[in-house]
Scaffold this motif. Structure first.
Motif, mmCIF file in Angstrom:
data_model
loop_
_atom_site.group_PDB
_atom_site.id
_atom_site.type_symbol
_atom_site.label_atom_id
_atom_site.label_comp_id
_atom_site.label_asym_id
_atom_site.label_seq_id
_atom_site.Cartn_x
_atom_site.Cartn_y
_atom_site.Cartn_z
ATOM 1 N N ASN A 48 45.809 43.129 49.528
ATOM 2 C CA ASN A 48 44.442 42.973 48.415
ATOM 3 C C ASN A 48 44.822 43.297 46.895
ATOM 4 O O ASN A 48 44.215 42.774 46.093
ATOM 5 C CB ASN A 48 43.196 43.838 49.000
ATOM 6 N N ARG A 49 45.781 44.355 46.869
ATOM 7 C CA ARG A 49 45.947 44.758 45.503
ATOM 8 C C ARG A 49 46.620 43.455 44.876
ATOM 9 O O ARG A 49 46.541 43.563 43.566
ATOM 10 C CB ARG A 49 46.770 46.172 45.730
ATOM 11 N N ALA A 50 47.832 43.240 45.496
ATOM 12 C CA ALA A 50 48.666 42.190 45.117
ATOM 13 C C ALA A 50 47.877 40.875 44.811
ATOM 14 O O ALA A 50 48.042 40.277 43.655
ATOM 15 C CB ALA A 50 49.767 41.982 45.962
ATOM 16 N N THR A 51 46.949 40.577 45.580
ATOM 17 C CA THR A 51 46.219 39.310 45.485
ATOM 18 C C THR A 51 45.420 39.543 44.014
ATOM 19 O O THR A 51 45.373 38.510 43.395
ATOM 20 C CB THR A 51 45.195 39.047 46.733
ATOM 21 N N SER A 52 44.707 40.667 44.092
ATOM 22 C CA SER A 52 43.732 41.007 42.826
ATOM 23 C C SER A 52 44.932 40.616 41.578
ATOM 24 O O SER A 52 44.188 40.268 40.483
ATOM 25 C CB SER A 52 43.327 42.194 42.551
ATOM 26 N N GLN A 53 46.150 41.535 41.599
ATOM 27 C CA GLN A 53 46.854 41.230 40.305
ATOM 28 C C GLN A 53 47.069 39.865 40.114
ATOM 29 O O GLN A 53 47.257 39.474 38.823
ATOM 30 C CB GLN A 53 48.197 42.155 40.559
ATOM 31 N N LEU A 54 47.595 38.951 40.942
ATOM 32 C CA LEU A 54 48.004 37.542 40.744
ATOM 33 C C LEU A 54 46.632 36.939 40.305
ATOM 34 O O LEU A 54 46.985 36.205 39.339
ATOM 35 C CB LEU A 54 48.446 37.083 42.185
ATOM 36 N N ALA A 55 45.591 37.058 40.939
ATOM 37 C CA ALA A 55 44.506 36.521 40.540
ATOM 38 C C ALA A 55 43.912 36.778 39.005
ATOM 39 O O ALA A 55 43.889 35.906 38.137
ATOM 40 C CB ALA A 55 43.165 36.730 41.249
ATOM 41 N N ASN A 56 44.076 37.851 38.649
ATOM 42 C CA ASN A 56 43.986 38.433 37.204
ATOM 43 C C ASN A 56 44.844 37.613 36.300
ATOM 44 O O ASN A 56 44.452 37.209 35.130
ATOM 45 C CB ASN A 56 43.778 40.014 37.196
#
Ligand code: NAD
Ligand code: LMR
Length: 328
Positions: A163-171
């Protein structure tokens, strides 16, 4: 009325427990038509606080909550009796300046008795998710102390890292988190984990095509995800709790829901040797679920950069296994 699902939560009076149990009781995990009986396990000094959590649960009057069972750690079999899920949260969190692996001698021994009691008392279809750190190796200990429970029932949580990685990529890409798929975490839930941006997709395209700043992907992206737990401890003075509980909910839902075609989720499971990870280690992979059991998704390519990252995290898992050899 449907037969209730029995869900044990260890450490239910702790930080994660407090952010978790109300959401399970409310029907958010298993659905609004599925009754749940919660089994809480705590150490004796925390039983008073646990009573408080129980009172608050009663005060929510959740229609899906069909009962609460409480047990202390001297009576683990009572706590896990007939449970279909055991969520192993109870353990000591790290403090500032520590790595999760520093907890191995403190928390590892908890998981011998946990494994034995799960084998003796839990339901025949039990599934176990270990959250307490170092979660991969704690899961390995529990699994090895419950040899009659099939190895596909054991998970250690890397969904928070996903989830952390997903948010970083999306941002970075300026897209919604729902546009990011196949964001796999490989290896250990530790600072060596490999968040695999090469195989991640954004809006159906390779993340490396959408995000042109490859130095960021190879550098700050990976280290931000690897060190996010420590950053939260530094900022909050306590380790992640709401996001950890949320990830545990995502993890259980991913296990019980057939994975949509083309998608995967991350969790650490018992390696079958896929991708060169030593058989028997609890290592994070891209998984698919049929609602009952998992498969490791095949066909994820690893270039030299990725192979070096995977080797490093698997080497750490091997080292942790050696450290706890007397508990296996
Ligand atoms: P906490 O200290 O707030 O709560 C832990 C609870 O566990 C306490 O209530 C304590 O009484 C109980 N406990 C201690 N020993 C126990 C035992 N032997 N059996 C049952 N219960 C026991 O800690 P927390 O913030 O809830 O974190 C719990 C664990 O989860 C820590 O090890 C933490 O590092 C880990 N964690 C993992 C992830 C992950 O992504 N895998 C994320 C966040 C936290
Ligand atoms: C996390 O990733 O937030 C947890 O594992 C807690 C920690 O020690 O970092």
């Amino acid at each position: 009325m449907k037969t209730p699902i029995r869900v044990a939560v260890t450490g239910a009076a702790g930080q994660i427990g407090y952010a978790l149990v109300f959401r399970i009781a409310s029907g958010q995990v298993f659905g609004p038509d599925q009754p749940v009986i919660l089994h809480f396990v705590e150490i004796p000094p925390a039983l008073g606080a646990l009573d408080g959590v129980h009172m608050e649960l009663d005060d929510c009057a959740f229609p899906t909550l069909a009962g609460v069972v409480k047990a202390d750690t001297d009576h683990l079999n009572d706590g896990f009796r007939d449970c279909n899920f055991v969520l192993c949260v109870g353990s000591v969190p790290r403090g500032k300046g520590m790595e999760r692996g520093d907890l191995i001698k403190i928390n590892g021994p908890i998981f011998t008795n946990t494994g034995k009691a799960i084998q003796e008392a839990a339901a025949s279809d039990v599934r176990v998710v270990v959250v307490g750190n170092p979660c991969n190796t704690n899961c390995l200990i529990a699994m090895n102390n419950a040899k009659d429970v099939p190895s596909d029932r054991w998970y250690a949580m890397t969904m928070l890292d996903q989830n952390r990685a997903t948010s970083q990529l999306a941002n970075k890409a300026g897209v919604a988190v729902a546009d990011v798929q196949n964001m796999t975490i490989w290896g250990n839930h530790s600072a060596t984990q490999y968040p695999d941006f090469f195989n991640a997709k954004i809006g159906g395209k390779a993340a490396t095509d959408v995000i042109s700043d490859h130095d960021w992907l190879k550098g700050d992206f990976i280290s931000t995800v690897q060190k996010r737990g420590a950053a939260i401890i530094e900022a909050r003075g306590a380790s992640s709790a709401a996001s950890a509980a949320n990830a545990l909910i995502d993890n259980v839902k991913a296990i019980v829901t057939p994975t949509p075609a083309g998608e995967t989720f991350s969790a650490a499971v018992c390696s079958d040797g896929s991708y060169g990870v030593d058989e028997g280690l609890i290592s994070s992979f891209p998984l698919t679920s049929d609602g009952k059991t998992w498969k490791i998704a095949q066909g994820f390519d690893h270039n030299e950069f990725a192979k070096a990252k995977l080797d490093a995290t698997v080497a750490e898992l091997r080292g942790e296994r050696e450290t706890v050899a007397d508990l296996l």
